[in-house]
Scaffold this motif. Sequence first.
Motif, mmCIF file in Angstrom:
data_model
loop_
_atom_site.group_PDB
_atom_site.id
_atom_site.type_symbol
_atom_site.label_atom_id
_atom_site.label_comp_id
_atom_site.label_asym_id
_atom_site.label_seq_id
_atom_site.Cartn_x
_atom_site.Cartn_y
_atom_site.Cartn_z
ATOM 1 N N TRP A 1 -38.096 -80.732 1.676
ATOM 2 C CA TRP A 1 -36.931 -81.313 0.995
ATOM 3 C C TRP A 1 -35.662 -81.109 1.821
ATOM 4 O O TRP A 1 -34.835 -82.007 1.942
ATOM 5 C CB TRP A 1 -36.772 -80.735 -0.407
ATOM 6 C CG TRP A 1 -37.867 -81.202 -1.307
ATOM 7 C CD1 TRP A 1 -38.889 -80.447 -1.816
ATOM 8 C CD2 TRP A 1 -38.088 -82.538 -1.780
ATOM 9 N NE1 TRP A 1 -39.722 -81.237 -2.573
ATOM 10 C CE2 TRP A 1 -39.252 -82.523 -2.568
ATOM 11 C CE3 TRP A 1 -37.422 -83.741 -1.612
ATOM 12 C CZ2 TRP A 1 -39.755 -83.658 -3.192
ATOM 13 C CZ3 TRP A 1 -37.914 -84.879 -2.224
ATOM 14 C CH2 TRP A 1 -39.066 -84.829 -3.001
ATOM 15 N N GLU A 2 -35.502 -79.939 2.382
ATOM 16 C CA GLU A 2 -34.336 -79.673 3.236
ATOM 17 C C GLU A 2 -34.366 -80.568 4.471
ATOM 18 O O GLU A 2 -33.341 -81.095 4.895
ATOM 19 C CB GLU A 2 -34.293 -78.201 3.634
ATOM 20 C CG GLU A 2 -33.089 -77.824 4.450
ATOM 21 C CD GLU A 2 -31.762 -77.970 3.704
ATOM 22 O OE1 GLU A 2 -30.726 -78.082 4.381
ATOM 23 O OE2 GLU A 2 -31.757 -77.991 2.458
ATOM 24 N N LEU A 3 -35.527 -80.733 5.041
ATOM 25 C CA LEU A 3 -35.682 -81.606 6.193
ATOM 26 C C LEU A 3 -35.255 -83.028 5.853
ATOM 27 O O LEU A 3 -34.518 -83.664 6.594
ATOM 28 C CB LEU A 3 -37.136 -81.581 6.667
ATOM 29 C CG LEU A 3 -37.467 -82.412 7.888
ATOM 30 C CD1 LEU A 3 -36.790 -81.833 9.121
ATOM 31 C CD2 LEU A 3 -38.966 -82.461 8.087
ATOM 32 N N ALA A 4 -35.693 -83.540 4.710
ATOM 33 C CA ALA A 4 -35.319 -84.893 4.278
ATOM 34 C C ALA A 4 -33.816 -84.991 4.080
ATOM 35 O O ALA A 4 -33.189 -85.973 4.487
ATOM 36 C CB ALA A 4 -36.062 -85.258 2.994
ATOM 37 N N ARG A 5 -33.216 -83.986 3.462
ATOM 38 C CA ARG A 5 -31.757 -84.004 3.253
ATOM 39 C C ARG A 5 -31.016 -84.001 4.579
ATOM 40 O O ARG A 5 -30.061 -84.749 4.765
ATOM 41 C CB ARG A 5 -31.323 -82.804 2.416
ATOM 42 C CG ARG A 5 -31.514 -82.996 0.931
ATOM 43 C CD ARG A 5 -30.840 -81.881 0.140
ATOM 44 N NE ARG A 5 -31.473 -80.583 0.363
ATOM 45 C CZ ARG A 5 -32.549 -80.151 -0.286
ATOM 46 N NH1 ARG A 5 -33.127 -80.909 -1.190
ATOM 47 N NH2 ARG A 5 -33.057 -78.967 -0.023
ATOM 48 N N ASN A 6 -31.441 -83.156 5.515
ATOM 49 C CA ASN A 6 -30.760 -83.070 6.802
ATOM 50 C C ASN A 6 -30.832 -84.374 7.574
ATOM 51 O O ASN A 6 -29.846 -84.806 8.157
ATOM 52 C CB ASN A 6 -31.345 -81.937 7.645
ATOM 53 C CG ASN A 6 -30.970 -80.579 7.131
ATOM 54 O OD1 ASN A 6 -30.016 -80.425 6.371
ATOM 55 N ND2 ASN A 6 -31.717 -79.581 7.535
ATOM 56 N N VAL A 7 -31.991 -84.997 7.597
ATOM 57 C CA VAL A 7 -32.133 -86.250 8.327
ATOM 58 C C VAL A 7 -31.349 -87.354 7.621
ATOM 59 O O VAL A 7 -30.662 -88.143 8.250
ATOM 60 C CB VAL A 7 -33.621 -86.636 8.504
ATOM 61 C CG1 VAL A 7 -33.755 -88.009 9.110
ATOM 62 C CG2 VAL A 7 -34.315 -85.603 9.374
ATOM 63 N N ARG A 8 -31.397 -87.378 6.310
ATOM 64 C CA ARG A 8 -30.653 -88.382 5.559
ATOM 65 C C ARG A 8 -29.150 -88.190 5.776
ATOM 66 O O ARG A 8 -28.420 -89.138 5.999
ATOM 67 C CB ARG A 8 -31.004 -88.302 4.080
ATOM 68 C CG ARG A 8 -30.359 -89.413 3.274
ATOM 69 C CD ARG A 8 -30.880 -89.423 1.875
ATOM 70 N NE ARG A 8 -32.051 -90.280 1.882
ATOM 71 C CZ ARG A 8 -32.645 -90.707 0.791
ATOM 72 N NH1 ARG A 8 -32.223 -90.344 -0.387
ATOM 73 N NH2 ARG A 8 -33.685 -91.484 0.874
#
Length: 113
Positions: A100-107
């Motif tokens: 989830w953190e990875l998705a937020r960072n890339v987004r």
Amino acid sequence: MSPISDDDYNADLAAEFGFPLVVIAANVLGTINATLQTLITAGTFRGKLRVAGVVLNSPNRATDDPSTESNADELTRRCGVPLLATVKYGGEFDRAVDWWELARNVRDSKSHT
């Protein structure tokens, strides 16, 4: 690029979801070529698909394929996106990944470009 209809591909579906892609690469001979082709396609497909990184997956219990020892290092050097983890046969990750953190960072990084 697998078609899912006469006019659409899996890449279209990925774009509609809006999350960054996680490319799963099999830790076998030929994975460097296949992974790089996938990343090139993602980077050029209809407005570019964002890629969070690559997970190198071992689909076989044991192998005499010598490339399995160097694929992770080669992908790290060549991909331009992070190697997020490697997965041993049976599902054991070599490190924890906060998806989830990875998705937020890339987004979030896309909104700043």
